[in-house]
Motif scaffolding. Structure first.
Motif, PDB file in Angstrom:
ATOM      1  N   GLU A 174       0.819  -1.209   0.000  1.00  0.00           N
ATOM      2  CA  GLU A 174       0.000   0.000   0.000  1.00  0.00           C
ATOM      3  C   GLU A 174       0.857   1.265   0.000  1.00  0.00           C
ATOM      4  O   GLU A 174       0.504   2.255  -0.634  1.00  0.00           O
ATOM      5  CB  GLU A 174      -0.930   0.020   1.221  1.00  0.00           C
ATOM      6  CG  GLU A 174      -2.004  -1.054   1.179  1.00  0.00           C
ATOM      7  CD  GLU A 174      -2.726  -1.211   2.516  1.00  0.00           C
ATOM      8  OE1 GLU A 174      -2.590  -0.332   3.389  1.00  0.00           O
ATOM      9  OE2 GLU A 174      -3.407  -2.240   2.684  1.00  0.00           O
ATOM     10  N   ARG A 175       1.979   1.233   0.739  1.00  0.00           N
ATOM     11  CA  ARG A 175       2.830   2.422   0.873  1.00  0.00           C
ATOM     12  C   ARG A 175       3.913   2.514  -0.190  1.00  0.00           C
ATOM     13  O   ARG A 175       4.635   3.496  -0.248  1.00  0.00           O
ATOM     14  CB  ARG A 175       3.505   2.434   2.244  1.00  0.00           C
ATOM     15  CG  ARG A 175       2.542   2.569   3.393  1.00  0.00           C
ATOM     16  CD  ARG A 175       3.229   2.800   4.704  1.00  0.00           C
ATOM     17  NE  ARG A 175       4.304   1.845   4.941  1.00  0.00           N
ATOM     18  CZ  ARG A 175       4.571   1.286   6.115  1.00  0.00           C
ATOM     19  NH1 ARG A 175       3.849   1.585   7.161  1.00  0.00           N
ATOM     20  NH2 ARG A 175       5.569   0.437   6.257  1.00  0.00           N
ATOM     21  N   CYS A 176       4.053   1.482  -1.013  1.00  0.00           N
ATOM     22  CA  CYS A 176       5.136   1.443  -1.999  1.00  0.00           C
ATOM     23  C   CYS A 176       4.971   2.555  -3.035  1.00  0.00           C
ATOM     24  O   CYS A 176       3.924   2.706  -3.648  1.00  0.00           O
ATOM     25  CB  CYS A 176       5.155   0.069  -2.691  1.00  0.00           C
ATOM     26  SG  CYS A 176       6.628  -0.199  -3.685  1.00  0.00           S
ATOM     27  N   SER A 177       6.023   3.354  -3.187  1.00  0.00           N
ATOM     28  CA  SER A 177       6.023   4.449  -4.148  1.00  0.00           C
ATOM     29  C   SER A 177       7.470   4.705  -4.575  1.00  0.00           C
ATOM     30  O   SER A 177       8.391   4.058  -4.086  1.00  0.00           O
ATOM     31  CB  SER A 177       5.444   5.718  -3.504  1.00  0.00           C
ATOM     32  OG  SER A 177       6.329   6.187  -2.489  1.00  0.00           O
ATOM     33  N   LYS A 178       7.640   5.645  -5.460  1.00  0.00           N
ATOM     34  CA  LYS A 178       8.989   5.993  -5.917  1.00  0.00           C
ATOM     35  C   LYS A 178       9.843   6.495  -4.752  1.00  0.00           C
ATOM     36  O   LYS A 178      11.035   6.211  -4.673  1.00  0.00           O
ATOM     37  CB  LYS A 178       8.880   7.061  -7.006  1.00  0.00           C
ATOM     38  CG  LYS A 178      10.145   7.319  -7.755  1.00  0.00           C
ATOM     39  CD  LYS A 178       9.887   8.273  -8.897  1.00  0.00           C
ATOM     40  CE  LYS A 178      11.202   8.842  -9.392  1.00  0.00           C
ATOM     41  NZ  LYS A 178      10.999   9.943 -10.319  1.00  0.00           N
ATOM     42  N   GLU A 179       9.240   7.212  -3.829  1.00  0.00           N
ATOM     43  CA  GLU A 179       9.960   7.789  -2.686  1.00  0.00           C
ATOM     44  C   GLU A 179      10.093   6.828  -1.509  1.00  0.00           C
ATOM     45  O   GLU A 179      10.902   7.030  -0.622  1.00  0.00           O
ATOM     46  CB  GLU A 179       9.265   9.073  -2.192  1.00  0.00           C
ATOM     47  CG  GLU A 179       9.284  10.224  -3.166  1.00  0.00           C
ATOM     48  CD  GLU A 179       8.255  10.077  -4.281  1.00  0.00           C
ATOM     49  OE1 GLU A 179       7.214   9.424  -4.067  1.00  0.00           O
ATOM     50  OE2 GLU A 179       8.521  10.597  -5.379  1.00  0.00           O
ATOM     51  N   ASN A 180       9.258   5.795  -1.462  1.00  0.00           N
ATOM     52  CA  ASN A 180       9.227   4.855  -0.339  1.00  0.00           C
ATOM     53  C   ASN A 180       9.022   3.459  -0.925  1.00  0.00           C
ATOM     54  O   ASN A 180       7.930   2.914  -0.910  1.00  0.00           O
ATOM     55  CB  ASN A 180       8.085   5.235   0.610  1.00  0.00           C
ATOM     56  CG  ASN A 180       8.133   4.438   1.891  1.00  0.00           C
ATOM     57  OD1 ASN A 180       9.180   4.011   2.342  1.00  0.00           O
ATOM     58  ND2 ASN A 180       6.975   4.231   2.481  1.00  0.00           N
ATOM     59  N   TYR A 181      10.115   2.888  -1.458  1.00  0.00           N
ATOM     60  CA  TYR A 181      10.039   1.692  -2.282  1.00  0.00           C
ATOM     61  C   TYR A 181      10.338   0.425  -1.490  1.00  0.00           C
ATOM     62  O   TYR A 181      11.268   0.401  -0.680  1.00  0.00           O
ATOM     63  CB  TYR A 181      11.040   1.839  -3.432  1.00  0.00           C
ATOM     64  CG  TYR A 181      11.020   0.690  -4.395  1.00  0.00           C
ATOM     65  CD1 TYR A 181       9.973   0.529  -5.295  1.00  0.00           C
ATOM     66  CD2 TYR A 181      12.051  -0.234  -4.409  1.00  0.00           C
ATOM     67  CE1 TYR A 181       9.956  -0.532  -6.184  1.00  0.00           C
ATOM     68  CE2 TYR A 181      12.045  -1.303  -5.303  1.00  0.00           C
ATOM     69  CZ  TYR A 181      10.997  -1.445  -6.183  1.00  0.00           C
ATOM     70  OH  TYR A 181      10.986  -2.488  -7.054  1.00  0.00           O
ATOM     71  N   TYR A 182       9.553  -0.614  -1.744  1.00  0.00           N
ATOM     72  CA  TYR A 182       9.727  -1.929  -1.116  1.00  0.00           C
ATOM     73  C   TYR A 182       9.818  -2.985  -2.219  1.00  0.00           C
ATOM     74  O   TYR A 182       9.066  -2.922  -3.202  1.00  0.00           O
ATOM     75  CB  TYR A 182       8.514  -2.300  -0.252  1.00  0.00           C
ATOM     76  CG  TYR A 182       8.243  -1.413   0.923  1.00  0.00           C
ATOM     77  CD1 TYR A 182       8.636  -1.798   2.199  1.00  0.00           C
ATOM     78  CD2 TYR A 182       7.559  -0.213   0.771  1.00  0.00           C
ATOM     79  CE1 TYR A 182       8.356  -0.999   3.297  1.00  0.00           C
ATOM     80  CE2 TYR A 182       7.280   0.588   1.862  1.00  0.00           C
ATOM     81  CZ  TYR A 182       7.684   0.187   3.123  1.00  0.00           C
ATOM     82  OH  TYR A 182       7.409   0.984   4.198  1.00  0.00           O
ATOM     83  N   GLU A 183      10.699  -3.962  -2.030  1.00  0.00           N
ATOM     84  CA  GLU A 183      10.804  -5.061  -2.981  1.00  0.00           C
ATOM     85  C   GLU A 183      11.359  -6.294  -2.276  1.00  0.00           C
ATOM     86  O   GLU A 183      12.304  -6.193  -1.497  1.00  0.00           O
ATOM     87  CB  GLU A 183      11.749  -4.672  -4.124  1.00  0.00           C
ATOM     88  CG  GLU A 183      11.907  -5.722  -5.191  1.00  0.00           C
ATOM     89  CD  GLU A 183      12.907  -5.285  -6.255  1.00  0.00           C
ATOM     90  OE1 GLU A 183      13.716  -6.135  -6.661  1.00  0.00           O
ATOM     91  OE2 GLU A 183      12.891  -4.112  -6.667  1.00  0.00           O
ATOM     92  N   ILE A 184      10.779  -7.452  -2.552  1.00  0.00           N
ATOM     93  CA  ILE A 184      11.291  -8.703  -1.992  1.00  0.00           C
ATOM     94  C   ILE A 184      12.450  -9.156  -2.873  1.00  0.00           C
ATOM     95  O   ILE A 184      12.324  -9.191  -4.101  1.00  0.00           O
ATOM     96  CB  ILE A 184      10.187  -9.780  -1.961  1.00  0.00           C
ATOM     97  CG1 ILE A 184       9.051  -9.336  -1.032  1.00  0.00           C
ATOM     98  CG2 ILE A 184      10.771 -11.116  -1.511  1.00  0.00           C
ATOM     99  CD1 ILE A 184       7.821 -10.218  -1.098  1.00  0.00           C
ATOM    100  N   ARG A 185      13.572  -9.482  -2.226  1.00  0.00           N
ATOM    101  CA  ARG A 185      14.747  -9.947  -2.963  1.00  0.00           C
ATOM    102  C   ARG A 185      15.349 -11.161  -2.271  1.00  0.00           C
ATOM    103  O   ARG A 185      15.258 -11.305  -1.062  1.00  0.00           O
ATOM    104  CB  ARG A 185      15.807  -8.859  -3.051  1.00  0.00           C
ATOM    105  CG  ARG A 185      15.403  -7.689  -3.922  1.00  0.00           C
ATOM    106  CD  ARG A 185      16.551  -6.764  -4.156  1.00  0.00           C
ATOM    107  NE  ARG A 185      16.158  -5.621  -4.968  1.00  0.00           N
ATOM    108  CZ  ARG A 185      16.934  -4.590  -5.185  1.00  0.00           C
ATOM    109  NH1 ARG A 185      18.146  -4.535  -4.663  1.00  0.00           N
ATOM    110  NH2 ARG A 185      16.513  -3.584  -5.934  1.00  0.00           N
TER     111      ARG A 185
END
Length: 138
Positions: free
Chosen positions: A100-111
């Motif tokens: 929900e909060r994922c954005s260009k400024e606050n990015y989340y990604e599973i790696r």
């Protein structure tokens, strides 16, 4: 001040640890990139084990089995409890507040990060990851 208590799940598959990559743009425009072990804060009346299961379901959209308790890391404001976990259902994909909060400024990604690269990245609790990996080698 009471310390924030959290539960975190270390999942190692094929010599890779599954982690959450974060990129945050700070107020001054600088960018901070780092990784975290999935998990989060304990809710009222919840056990550490229930918390880690709930958090991994929310953040990674997977069901897990807890294989064992690894220990805790205590900071100035927090106590994080770590569990050795394995995925029993689902494929890791971003969910919950992070999605929900994922954005260009606050990015989340599973790696998935190779154990060999753990010392090359900014990730908290490297000692817990290495401790679990050494146990897996035995």
């Amino acid at each position: 001040m009471e310390k924030r208590v959290s539960s975190r799940g270390i999942i190692i598959e094929n010599n890779k640890v599954i982690a959450m990559f974060r990129r945050k743009v700070k107020d001054d425009g600088s960018v901070k990139e780092y990784y975290v072990i999935p998990g989060g804060g304990l809710e009222e009346g919840e056990t550490l084990e229930d918390s880690v299961k709930r958090e991994l379901k929310e953040e990674f959209s997977v069901d897990i089995e807890i294989l064992g308790y690894l220990g805790q890391d205590e900071g100035e404001n927090s106590i994080a409890h770590f569990f050795n976990c394995k995925i029993i259902d689902g494929v890791p994909k971003l969910g919950g507040e992070e999605l929900e909060r994922c954005s260009k400024e606050n990015y989340y990604e599973i790696r998935k990060i190779s154990i060999d690269d753990i010392d090359k990245i900014d990730i908290l609790s490297k000692n817990m990851i290495k401790k679990e990996y050494v146990k897996l080698l035995k």
